[in-house]
Design a protein around this motif. Sequence first.
Motif, PDB file in Angstrom:
ATOM      1  N   TRP A   4       0.821  -1.202   0.000  1.00  0.00           N
ATOM      2  CA  TRP A   4       0.000   0.000   0.000  1.00  0.00           C
ATOM      3  C   TRP A   4       0.854   1.250   0.000  1.00  0.00           C
ATOM      4  CZ3 TRP A   4      -5.234  -0.452  -0.399  1.00  0.00           C
ATOM      5  CH2 TRP A   4      -5.777  -1.714  -0.165  1.00  0.00           C
ATOM      6  N   VAL A   5       0.354   2.320  -0.642  1.00  0.00           N
ATOM      7  CA  VAL A   5       1.019   3.616  -0.694  1.00  0.00           C
ATOM      8  C   VAL A   5       0.120   4.613   0.035  1.00  0.00           C
ATOM      9  CG1 VAL A   5       1.815   5.458  -2.218  1.00  0.00           C
ATOM     10  CG2 VAL A   5       2.039   3.076  -2.930  1.00  0.00           C
ATOM     11  N   THR A   6       0.663   5.369   0.972  1.00  0.00           N
ATOM     12  CA  THR A   6      -0.124   6.356   1.703  1.00  0.00           C
ATOM     13  C   THR A   6      -0.319   7.597   0.840  1.00  0.00           C
ATOM     14  OG1 THR A   6       0.663   5.528   3.824  1.00  0.00           O
ATOM     15  CG2 THR A   6      -0.224   7.778   3.786  1.00  0.00           C
ATOM     16  N   ARG A  34      -0.765  -0.553  -4.008  1.00  0.00           N
ATOM     17  CA  ARG A  34       0.401  -0.396  -4.885  1.00  0.00           C
ATOM     18  C   ARG A  34       0.089  -1.016  -6.250  1.00  0.00           C
ATOM     19  NH1 ARG A  34       5.276   1.210  -3.627  1.00  0.00           N
ATOM     20  NH2 ARG A  34       5.041   0.865  -1.406  1.00  0.00           N
ATOM     21  N   GLY A  35       0.414  -0.283  -7.303  1.00  0.00           N
ATOM     22  CA  GLY A  35       0.146  -0.765  -8.658  1.00  0.00           C
ATOM     23  C   GLY A  35      -1.157  -0.233  -9.222  1.00  0.00           C
ATOM     24  N   HIS A  36      -2.099   0.178  -8.371  1.00  0.00           N
ATOM     25  CA  HIS A  36      -3.372   0.725  -8.848  1.00  0.00           C
ATOM     26  C   HIS A  36      -3.186   2.194  -9.212  1.00  0.00           C
ATOM     27  CE1 HIS A  36      -7.686   1.065  -9.299  1.00  0.00           C
ATOM     28  NE2 HIS A  36      -7.576   2.242  -8.701  1.00  0.00           N
ATOM     29  N   GLY A  37      -3.641   2.559 -10.387  1.00  0.00           N
ATOM     30  CA  GLY A  37      -3.522   3.942 -10.813  1.00  0.00           C
ATOM     31  C   GLY A  37      -2.178   4.272 -11.423  1.00  0.00           C
ATOM     32  N   ARG A  40      -8.246   2.375   0.820  1.00  0.00           N
ATOM     33  CA  ARG A  40      -8.703   2.066   2.173  1.00  0.00           C
ATOM     34  C   ARG A  40      -8.278   3.165   3.132  1.00  0.00           C
ATOM     35  NH1 ARG A  40      -4.751  -2.785   4.343  1.00  0.00           N
ATOM     36  NH2 ARG A  40      -2.863  -1.545   4.537  1.00  0.00           N
ATOM     37  N   ILE A  41      -8.956   3.193   4.284  1.00  0.00           N
ATOM     38  CA  ILE A  41      -8.599   4.117   5.360  1.00  0.00           C
ATOM     39  C   ILE A  41      -8.267   3.280   6.586  1.00  0.00           C
ATOM     40  CG2 ILE A  41      -9.373   5.954   6.900  1.00  0.00           C
ATOM     41  CD1 ILE A  41     -11.220   6.913   4.667  1.00  0.00           C
ATOM     42  N   LEU A  42      -7.122   3.587   7.185  1.00  0.00           N
ATOM     43  CA  LEU A  42      -6.687   2.922   8.407  1.00  0.00           C
ATOM     44  C   LEU A  42      -6.788   3.886   9.576  1.00  0.00           C
ATOM     45  CD1 LEU A  42      -3.355   1.190   7.313  1.00  0.00           C
ATOM     46  CD2 LEU A  42      -5.614   0.173   7.438  1.00  0.00           C
ATOM     47  N   LEU A  43      -7.201   3.351  10.713  1.00  0.00           N
ATOM     48  CA  LEU A  43      -7.136   4.052  11.991  1.00  0.00           C
ATOM     49  C   LEU A  43      -5.855   3.586  12.655  1.00  0.00           C
ATOM     50  CD1 LEU A  43      -8.245   5.554  14.525  1.00  0.00           C
ATOM     51  CD2 LEU A  43      -9.468   3.424  15.058  1.00  0.00           C
ATOM     52  N   GLN A  44      -5.043   4.526  13.099  1.00  0.00           N
ATOM     53  CA  GLN A  44      -3.782   4.155  13.736  1.00  0.00           C
ATOM     54  C   GLN A  44      -3.662   4.832  15.092  1.00  0.00           C
ATOM     55  OE1 GLN A  44      -0.530   5.513  11.331  1.00  0.00           O
ATOM     56  NE2 GLN A  44      -1.090   7.644  11.485  1.00  0.00           N
ATOM     57  N   VAL A  45      -2.986   4.157  15.995  1.00  0.00           N
ATOM     58  CA  VAL A  45      -2.672   4.738  17.301  1.00  0.00           C
ATOM     59  C   VAL A  45      -1.217   5.193  17.216  1.00  0.00           C
ATOM     60  CG1 VAL A  45      -2.407   4.291  19.767  1.00  0.00           C
ATOM     61  CG2 VAL A  45      -4.283   3.224  18.496  1.00  0.00           C
ATOM     62  N   PRO A  46      -0.953   6.479  17.462  1.00  0.00           N
ATOM     63  CA  PRO A  46       0.429   6.947  17.379  1.00  0.00           C
ATOM     64  C   PRO A  46       1.373   6.101  18.229  1.00  0.00           C
ATOM     65  CG  PRO A  46      -1.067   8.800  17.612  1.00  0.00           C
ATOM     66  CD  PRO A  46      -1.885   7.552  17.811  1.00  0.00           C
ATOM     67  N   GLY A  47       2.464   5.658  17.614  1.00  0.00           N
ATOM     68  CA  GLY A  47       3.458   4.857  18.312  1.00  0.00           C
ATOM     69  C   GLY A  47       3.204   3.357  18.302  1.00  0.00           C
ATOM     70  N   SER A  48       2.091   2.919  17.732  1.00  0.00           N
ATOM     71  CA  SER A  48       1.749   1.494  17.706  1.00  0.00           C
ATOM     72  C   SER A  48       1.992   0.914  16.320  1.00  0.00           C
ATOM     73  CB  SER A  48       0.276   1.308  18.082  1.00  0.00           C
ATOM     74  OG  SER A  48      -0.105  -0.042  17.945  1.00  0.00           O
ATOM     75  N   GLN A  49       2.303  -0.355  16.253  1.00  0.00           N
ATOM     76  CA  GLN A  49       2.468  -1.049  14.971  1.00  0.00           C
ATOM     77  C   GLN A  49       1.158  -1.664  14.483  1.00  0.00           C
ATOM     78  OE1 GLN A  49       5.185  -1.229  12.856  1.00  0.00           O
ATOM     79  NE2 GLN A  49       5.883   0.394  14.193  1.00  0.00           N
TER      80      GLN A  49
END
Length: 120
Positions: A17-19, A32-35, A63-72
């Motif tokens: 995935w590309v952000t 990745r690869g789309h577009g 897609r949209i990801l929810l992330q917690v700062p500092g978490s993997q």
Amino acid sequence: MWLNPEEVLLKNALKLWVTVRSNDFFLLQRRRGHGEPTGRITGLLVGALDSVLDSNARVTPFRILLQVPGSQVSWVIASGAAIGEVNKHWDWLVHNLLHSLSVFENKEDGASFVRGKVKV
């Protein structure tokens, strides 16, 4: 479309995935690869990998990801076939939830709040 939050390890997710957009809590990503111009080896390899890993699943390119700062660990909370569809969800998150997340002292509590709001 909104999804029931599904856990994803960021370390593995970044390879395919590309952000496109990001802030402290959310990532909007493109597969990745789309577009990219047709014939690119990256798009062919990702498409082949998708079909090998799960021939019954069609992976949406955004897609949209929810992330917690500092978490993997992150959670997939929305996906779509077109950037416009996912941008609507992104805008809703930014306008309706992002400002609320700053009041949580514990970032994990903020992530739980968002997961509860987007759960279908």
